[in-house]
Design a protein around this motif. Structure first.
Motif, PDB file in Angstrom:
ATOM      1  N   ILE A 135      -2.890   7.790  -9.728  1.00 53.09           N
ATOM      2  CA  ILE A 135      -3.793   7.971  -8.593  1.00 53.09           C
ATOM      3  C   ILE A 135      -3.902   6.679  -7.790  1.00 53.09           C
ATOM      4  CG2 ILE A 135      -6.150   8.664  -7.941  1.00 53.09           C
ATOM      5  CD1 ILE A 135      -6.387  10.085 -10.598  1.00 53.09           C
ATOM      6  N   PHE A 138      -2.185   6.701  -4.441  1.00 58.45           N
ATOM      7  CA  PHE A 138      -2.913   7.561  -3.509  1.00 58.45           C
ATOM      8  C   PHE A 138      -4.168   6.855  -2.998  1.00 58.45           C
ATOM      9  CE2 PHE A 138      -6.411  10.664  -3.007  1.00 58.45           C
ATOM     10  CZ  PHE A 138      -5.939  11.347  -1.898  1.00 58.45           C
ATOM     11  N   VAL A 141      -3.348   4.428  -0.206  1.00 60.33           N
ATOM     12  CA  VAL A 141      -3.095   5.123   1.059  1.00 60.33           C
ATOM     13  C   VAL A 141      -4.417   5.533   1.712  1.00 60.33           C
ATOM     14  CG1 VAL A 141      -2.069   7.175   2.110  1.00 60.33           C
ATOM     15  CG2 VAL A 141      -0.825   5.933   0.330  1.00 60.33           C
ATOM     16  N   VAL A 142      -5.367   6.016   0.903  1.00 63.71           N
ATOM     17  CA  VAL A 142      -6.660   6.444   1.432  1.00 63.71           C
ATOM     18  C   VAL A 142      -7.401   5.274   2.079  1.00 63.71           C
ATOM     19  CG1 VAL A 142      -8.964   7.272   0.788  1.00 63.71           C
ATOM     20  CG2 VAL A 142      -6.932   8.387  -0.143  1.00 63.71           C
TER      21      VAL A 142
END
Length: 372
Positions: A135, A138, A141-142
């Motif tokens: 995670i 991810f 990127v968030v």
């Protein structure tokens, strides 16, 4: 964590810090290659401490293990501080009483977070939790996406010029940059698990290029948006009225909670291996509870995220990523027909590592003590 803190590093050193960021990326990549070359001398090497054992025997293994476990322990402390600051940003009114004393803001969330992770820390089998590591990409990127969104559509813009160079902030900046590229502790384990070890340098190159691009993008955009007003966590600068900002802050809070037990596991396992009494269930639970309690106490005593990250980056990152790989390489390849130019370069990196560890540690500790 690197993506969250690296804009603060650039704001400390000014635009000239980008040069140090690139230099440390190259040097850290090179020291990773040195570790792999040490691994190639013995196919039985499975982890970083094994390299220390090859170079200096059991004492070398103990020294490297100590630095790695101390780094993991301090990272868990920084996780609690990050969670506390993130949730306090969203809920500034939150607080509660413990006896006659009231805790508010970040400190209140630090204790609450520790109570959440404690039952997870009691678990011996963390195999399923390992998927949480995936995670991480991810989450990066968030957070980057949230910063770009706020800059474009949140009314902030990219208009701040910042400072060209801030000499007094260079030690803090380089310490944070060193932390961001410090994946050396787990590197030999990863390479040892590869089907083809010869692909290690290629995998490393892709990893460092990806990380460097993400770090440069994050730090440059954030500095253009907030200039020298950047806080130790970029999520603290984001306006919470935006949905994207809230999502980024929640991610910055939840991910460290999920990773806390994973990071603590190798430290507890090392203690259990050294003291057989700690393997008994009751003693083991007491040990894990004590470890969590220690991270809470230190996090409450030094709740300064940026300074804590700089300390980890200078004292431990500089040692694990720069000093130890060079020392091990010089010892293992002593007497071989290695290029003299390369040995001189390794000696130069070794001296740089000592300087960065010494100066960076001094400045980060000084700043924390001044804030107490």
């Amino acid at each position: 964590v690197g993506v969250v803190v690296i804009p603060y590093g650039l704001s400390q050193g000014g635009w000239a810090g980008l040069g140090f960021l690139g230099l440390l990326a190259i040097i850290s990549y090179y020291t990773c290659l040195l570790l792999q070359r040490c691994m190639n001398m013995d196919p039985h090497i499975k982890c970083y401490p094994d390299i220390g054992n090859l170079a200096f025997g059991p004492k070398g293994k103990i020294i490297i293990s100590t630095f790695i476990y101390l780094q993991l322990f301090l990272l868990d402390i920084s996780f609690l501080i990050l969670v506390g600051d993130s949730l306090a940003k969203l809920y500034p009114e939150f607080g509660y009483k413990i006896g006659a004393r009231r805790l508010d803001g970040s400190k209140a969330f630090i204790i609450l977070s520790a109570m959440v992770v404690l039952p997870i820390a009691w678990l011996k089998s963390l195999r399923r939790l390992a998927y949480v590591s995936a995670i991480g990409a991810f989450a990066c990127v968030v957070v980057i996406g949230a910063v770009i969104w706020v800059g474009l559509f949140g009314g902030v813009g990219f208009h701040d010029k910042g400072s060209l160079i801030n000499l007094s902030g260079i030690p803090m900046a380089t310490s944070i940059f060193a932390l961001c590229f410090n994946g050396h502790a787990g590197l030999p384990t990863v390479i040892g698990a590869m089907k083809d070890r010869s692909m290690g340098p290629k995998a490393l190159a892709i990893s460092f290029i990806t990380c460097s691009t993400a770090y440069a993008l994050m730090s440059v955009l954030s500095y253009l948006m907030f200039g020298d007003q950047i806080k130790s966590q970029i999520t603290q600068n984001l306006p919470i009225k935006n949905i994207s900002s809230k999502i980024a802050i929640y991610v910055a809070a939840i991910l460290p909670l999920l990773k806390y037990a994973l990071v603590m596991a190798p430290v507890v396992a090392a203690i259990e291996e050294s003291f057989s009494l700690c393997r008994k269930r009751v003693v083991n639970l007491l040990l894990r509870t004590t470890m969590v309690a220690l991270t809470v106490i230190i996090a409450l005593t030094f709740p300064f995220f940026g300074d804590m990250m700089a300390f980890i980056g200078s004292f431990l990152g500089g040692t694990v990523a720069l000093i130890l790989p060079c020392i091990c390489y010089l010892k293992i390849f002593k007497g071989t027909k290695s290029c003299m130019v390369e040995k001189a370069m390794v000696m130069g990196i070794l001296m740089l590592g000592f300087c960065m560890a010494t100066i960076g540690t001094y400045f980060s500790l000084k700043r924390m003590l001044q804030k107490m």
